[in-house]
Scaffold this motif. Structure first.
Motif, short mmCIF file in Angstrom:
data_model
loop_
_atom_site.label_atom_id
_atom_site.label_comp_id
_atom_site.label_asym_id
_atom_site.label_seq_id
_atom_site.Cartn_x
_atom_site.Cartn_y
_atom_site.Cartn_z
N GLY A 109 29.06 43.50 -10.19
CA GLY A 109 28.27 44.61 -10.68
C GLY A 109 26.77 44.44 -10.54
O GLY A 109 26.02 45.41 -10.73
N VAL A 110 26.31 43.21 -10.23
CA VAL A 110 24.87 42.97 -10.12
C VAL A 110 24.49 42.36 -8.78
O VAL A 110 23.44 41.73 -8.66
CB VAL A 110 24.34 42.10 -11.29
CG1 VAL A 110 24.48 42.84 -12.61
CG2 VAL A 110 25.05 40.75 -11.35
N HIS A 111 25.31 42.56 -7.77
CA HIS A 111 24.97 42.04 -6.44
C HIS A 111 23.60 42.54 -5.99
O HIS A 111 22.80 41.79 -5.43
CB HIS A 111 26.03 42.45 -5.42
CG HIS A 111 27.23 41.56 -5.41
ND1 HIS A 111 28.20 41.63 -4.43
CD2 HIS A 111 27.63 40.58 -6.26
CE1 HIS A 111 29.14 40.73 -4.67
NE2 HIS A 111 28.82 40.08 -5.78
N ASP A 112 23.34 43.83 -6.24
CA ASP A 112 22.07 44.39 -5.78
C ASP A 112 20.88 43.81 -6.54
O ASP A 112 19.80 43.62 -5.98
CB ASP A 112 22.08 45.92 -5.89
CG ASP A 112 22.35 46.40 -7.31
OD1 ASP A 112 22.94 45.65 -8.11
OD2 ASP A 112 21.97 47.55 -7.63
N VAL A 113 21.09 43.50 -7.81
CA VAL A 113 20.02 42.91 -8.62
C VAL A 113 19.68 41.52 -8.10
O VAL A 113 18.51 41.15 -7.95
CB VAL A 113 20.42 42.84 -10.11
CG1 VAL A 113 19.29 42.23 -10.94
CG2 VAL A 113 20.78 44.23 -10.64
N LEU A 114 20.71 40.73 -7.80
CA LEU A 114 20.48 39.39 -7.27
C LEU A 114 19.81 39.46 -5.91
O LEU A 114 18.89 38.68 -5.61
CB LEU A 114 21.80 38.62 -7.20
CG LEU A 114 21.70 37.15 -6.80
CD1 LEU A 114 20.86 36.36 -7.81
CD2 LEU A 114 23.10 36.52 -6.69
N ALA A 115 20.24 40.39 -5.08
CA ALA A 115 19.65 40.53 -3.75
C ALA A 115 18.16 40.85 -3.81
O ALA A 115 17.39 40.43 -2.94
CB ALA A 115 20.39 41.61 -2.97
#
Length: 206
Positions: free
Chosen positions: A121-127
């Motif tokens: 759910g937070v792949h984009d945040v980490l990226a």
């Protein structure tokens, strides 16, 4: 081996307990539950854990285990935690995270330009931190090991156990835990969940 199991308000308990159960029984592990203060720490679903060591009492652990939180935005604002990770990780033999714990590592500047994983759910945040996000259960990059969401912390712990003490020891630990996943539903990843299940999960995560 001084092992820092990191506590902070609103952490997800299984993120911590899974790796703890795979590692702490080994004779070489000296487990420390570390936080910005000694005392009770409340997890995101209400379970109360206890920190026995303050950050400044363990500046140079050998191993760091960072759990995530469903309230990860608040966790990222924990400057004492992020500062300790930034200073303690460079001298640690291993730095690990589970779930959104990798966001804390990224906030501390430890994952920039490196491969890592986190909760789907937070792949984009980490990226957005400049991390090469991998859609994998466990990602090892040198002395950094990151795990995907919550239950993947057990996989991370077993991966680390094999690196520390050999594959046979890790196999014994897995057997002792009876870690033989046979879930009643095949909805444990976005790729396999129905659209309705995925939408409901996204809504719950806010």
């Amino acid at each position: 081996m001084d092992t820092a199991f990191v506590l902070y308000d609103e952490l997800t308990a299984l993120d911590l307990v899974g790796p703890y159960e795979t590692l702490a029984a080994h004779a070489s592990v000296r487990a420390h539950f570390v936080a910005d203060r000694v005392g009770p720490v409340r997890a995101d679903n209400g379970l109360t854990l206890h920190a026995d060591t303050a950050f400044d009492e363990l500046p140079r652990p050998d191993l760091i285990v960072v759990p995530g939180s469903s309230r990860w935005r608040d966790a990222l604002a924990n400057t004492a935690l992020v500062s300790w990770l930034r200073s303690a990780s460079p001298t640690a033999t291993w730095t690990t995270s589970v779930c959104t714990g990798s966001l804390l590592l990224a906030e501390a500047g430890l994952l920039t330009g490196r491969p890592a994983t986190t909760h789907w759910g937070v792949h984009d945040v980490l990226a957005a931190y400049g991390v090469e996000v991998r859609d994998e259960r466990v990602v090892r990059d040198g002395r950094l090991i990151t795990a995907a969401g919550v239950s993947a912390g057990i996989d991370m712990g077993l991966t680390l156990a094999a690196s520390l003490w050999g594959e046979e020891v890790a196999r014994v630990v897995q057997l002792m835990l009876e870690y033989d996943p046979q879930p009643p539903f095949d909805s444990g990843s976005p790729a396999r969940a129905t659209p309705e299940t995925l939408a409901a999960a996204v809504a719950l995560m806010g």
